[in-house]
Scaffold this motif. Structure first.
Motif, mmCIF file in Angstrom:
data_model
loop_
_atom_site.group_PDB
_atom_site.id
_atom_site.type_symbol
_atom_site.label_atom_id
_atom_site.label_comp_id
_atom_site.label_asym_id
_atom_site.label_seq_id
_atom_site.Cartn_x
_atom_site.Cartn_y
_atom_site.Cartn_z
ATOM 1 N N ALA A 86 0.834 -1.211 0.000
ATOM 2 C CA ALA A 86 0.000 0.000 0.000
ATOM 3 C C ALA A 86 0.864 1.254 0.000
ATOM 4 N N ARG A 87 1.967 1.231 0.757
ATOM 5 C CA ARG A 87 2.872 2.398 0.781
ATOM 6 C C ARG A 87 3.507 2.620 -0.577
ATOM 7 N N ARG A 88 3.968 1.543 -1.203
ATOM 8 C CA ARG A 88 4.599 1.682 -2.518
ATOM 9 C C ARG A 88 3.587 2.170 -3.559
ATOM 10 N N MET A 89 2.341 1.760 -3.414
ATOM 11 C CA MET A 89 1.301 2.225 -4.335
ATOM 12 C C MET A 89 1.089 3.724 -4.189
ATOM 13 N N ARG A 90 1.074 4.210 -2.943
ATOM 14 C CA ARG A 90 0.897 5.650 -2.731
ATOM 15 C C ARG A 90 2.064 6.436 -3.320
ATOM 16 N N VAL A 91 3.272 5.938 -3.113
ATOM 17 C CA VAL A 91 4.450 6.620 -3.658
ATOM 18 C C VAL A 91 4.395 6.653 -5.183
ATOM 19 N N ALA A 92 3.927 5.557 -5.782
ATOM 20 C CA ALA A 92 3.866 5.472 -7.246
ATOM 21 C C ALA A 92 2.623 6.138 -7.822
ATOM 22 N N GLY A 93 1.730 6.605 -6.957
ATOM 23 C CA GLY A 93 0.510 7.238 -7.450
ATOM 24 C C GLY A 93 -0.468 6.250 -8.060
ATOM 25 N N VAL A 94 -0.475 5.025 -7.548
ATOM 26 C CA VAL A 94 -1.338 3.965 -8.068
ATOM 27 C C VAL A 94 -2.440 3.682 -7.054
ATOM 28 N N ALA A 95 -3.672 3.572 -7.530
ATOM 29 C CA ALA A 95 -4.808 3.297 -6.638
ATOM 30 C C ALA A 95 -5.805 2.402 -7.350
ATOM 31 N N GLY A 96 -6.490 1.599 -6.584
ATOM 32 C CA GLY A 96 -7.505 0.726 -7.155
ATOM 33 C C GLY A 96 -8.836 1.430 -7.304
ATOM 34 N N LYS A 97 -9.757 0.749 -7.939
ATOM 35 C CA LYS A 97 -11.100 1.281 -8.137
ATOM 36 C C LYS A 97 -12.089 0.264 -7.605
ATOM 37 N N SER A 98 -13.097 0.759 -6.891
ATOM 38 C CA SER A 98 -14.147 -0.115 -6.382
ATOM 39 C C SER A 98 -15.481 0.369 -6.921
ATOM 40 N N PRO A 99 -16.369 -0.553 -7.278
ATOM 41 C CA PRO A 99 -17.667 -0.126 -7.805
ATOM 42 C C PRO A 99 -18.467 0.613 -6.757
ATOM 43 N N ARG A 100 -19.049 1.711 -7.149
ATOM 44 C CA ARG A 100 -19.847 2.500 -6.224
ATOM 45 C C ARG A 100 -21.191 1.844 -6.005
ATOM 46 N N ARG A 101 -21.560 1.726 -4.731
ATOM 47 C CA ARG A 101 -22.864 1.175 -4.431
ATOM 48 C C ARG A 101 -23.932 2.157 -4.867
ATOM 49 N N TRP A 102 -24.902 1.672 -5.611
ATOM 50 C CA TRP A 102 -25.894 2.548 -6.209
ATOM 51 C C TRP A 102 -27.287 2.133 -5.778
ATOM 52 N N LYS A 103 -28.079 3.127 -5.543
ATOM 53 C CA LYS A 103 -29.462 2.885 -5.156
ATOM 54 C C LYS A 103 -30.339 3.788 -6.000
ATOM 55 N N THR A 104 -31.244 3.190 -6.779
ATOM 56 C CA THR A 104 -32.144 3.981 -7.603
ATOM 57 C C THR A 104 -33.224 4.596 -6.725
ATOM 58 N N THR A 105 -33.360 5.910 -6.796
ATOM 59 C CA THR A 105 -34.368 6.579 -5.967
ATOM 60 C C THR A 105 -35.449 7.269 -6.795
ATOM 61 N N THR A 106 -35.210 7.489 -8.065
ATOM 62 C CA THR A 106 -36.203 8.179 -8.889
ATOM 63 C C THR A 106 -36.507 7.348 -10.123
ATOM 64 N N ILE A 107 -37.734 6.884 -10.223
ATOM 65 C CA ILE A 107 -38.171 6.105 -11.387
ATOM 66 C C ILE A 107 -39.305 6.870 -12.047
ATOM 67 N N PRO A 108 -39.115 7.381 -13.264
ATOM 68 C CA PRO A 108 -40.183 8.134 -13.923
ATOM 69 C C PRO A 108 -41.439 7.282 -14.113
ATOM 70 N N ASP A 109 -42.563 7.881 -13.866
ATOM 71 C CA ASP A 109 -43.839 7.206 -14.063
ATOM 72 C C ASP A 109 -44.357 7.543 -15.456
ATOM 73 N N PRO A 110 -44.382 6.577 -16.380
ATOM 74 C CA PRO A 110 -44.813 6.880 -17.754
ATOM 75 C C PRO A 110 -46.276 7.295 -17.850
ATOM 76 N N ASN A 111 -47.061 6.986 -16.824
ATOM 77 C CA ASN A 111 -48.486 7.314 -16.859
ATOM 78 C C ASN A 111 -48.805 8.625 -16.135
ATOM 79 N N ALA A 112 -47.772 9.276 -15.604
ATOM 80 C CA ALA A 112 -48.018 10.521 -14.881
ATOM 81 C C ALA A 112 -48.412 11.635 -15.845
ATOM 82 N N GLY A 113 -49.338 12.450 -15.421
ATOM 83 C CA GLY A 113 -49.775 13.557 -16.254
ATOM 84 C C GLY A 113 -48.727 14.657 -16.333
ATOM 85 N N SER A 114 -48.751 15.394 -17.425
ATOM 86 C CA SER A 114 -47.792 16.479 -17.612
ATOM 87 C C SER A 114 -48.242 17.719 -16.851
ATOM 88 N N ARG A 115 -47.287 18.378 -16.180
ATOM 89 C CA ARG A 115 -47.583 19.582 -15.407
ATOM 90 C C ARG A 115 -46.868 20.773 -16.028
#
Length: 220
Positions: A86-115
């Motif tokens: 981990a120390r050598r990675m920091r010195v070399a400027g190397v870092a891993g990537k982890s998938p971001r946990r995602w939660k869908t909070t907005t789902i468009p309603d196709p039947n909703a009326g237009s405002r």
């Protein structure tokens, strides 16, 4: 981190080099090798280890972090501690990537009326229009006990959060609680516009029973 300049400064100030090496976890022989322009055994091993780390990291398309690189090198017979990697990675400027946990909070309603768009896409800051245009949204927070949902009400003119509420659900009561909080805090005049998206959280929307009648609601 290169610790040699710190020890050199101690030596130049006629301080205890042995104590400085001890505090910085470096052997005196390694320091004096460096002072003579020679590369210490540890430096050579670190250089080789850095090359191996970069090779494994590149082969993983830049996704592997210290734990997985440590496992790959151990499987190849290279016995290095994970903290050292981990120390050598920091010195070399190397870092891993982890998938971001995602939660869908907005789902468009196709039947909703237009405002109608009552704010006319005007989201500019305007000190003279405080408490005339509000907008709201829901976000989520991942906690040890599960998802926590945060509903906010923001004054478009000042960008200030004027109301909020949290809950462990996405029912209409959450948004209603945030609006009620904002109304109690700000006491706006009649004609206020509340702007939100048309999100439907996989459940039927229910009309609020406590919303003020002079609050012009808009779903956009």
């Amino acid at each position: 981190m290169n610790v040699y300049p710190f020890i050199e400064a101690e030596q130049a100030g006629k301080h205890n080099v042995e104590r400085a090496c001890e505090l910085l976890q470096l052997s005196r022989s390694a320091y004096y090798q460096h002072a003579r322009g020679e590369q210490s055994t540890r430096d050579r091993v670190d250089a080789q280890l850095t090359e191996q780390i970069i090779a494994v990291h590149t082969a993983s398309n830049g996704t592997y972090g210290a734990p997985r690189i440590h496992a790959e090198l151990a499987a190849a017979g290279h016995r290095h501690g994970r903290k050292r990697i981990a120390r050598r990675m920091r010195v070399a400027g190397v870092a891993g990537k982890s998938p971001r946990r995602w939660k869908t909070t907005t789902i468009p309603d196709p039947n909703a009326g237009s405002r109608p768009d009552l704010v006319e896409r005007d989201f500019a800051v305007d000190p003279g229009a405080i408490d005339t245009r509000w907008c709201g949204d829901i976000t989520y927070i991942n906690t040890w006990e599960g998802w926590l949902y945060l509903a906010t009400v923001i004054d478009l003119a000042s960008r200030r959060v004027v109301g909020w509420a949290v809950a462990d659900h996405l029912k209409t009561d959450l948004v209603d609680a945030a609006l009620t909080d904002a109304l109690a805090r700000r006491r706006p005049a009649d004609g206020l516009i509340f702007h939100s998206d048309r999100g439907c959280q996989a459940m039927p929307a229910k009309p609020s029973q406590s919303r003020r009648t002079d609050l012009l609601l808009e779903q956009q």
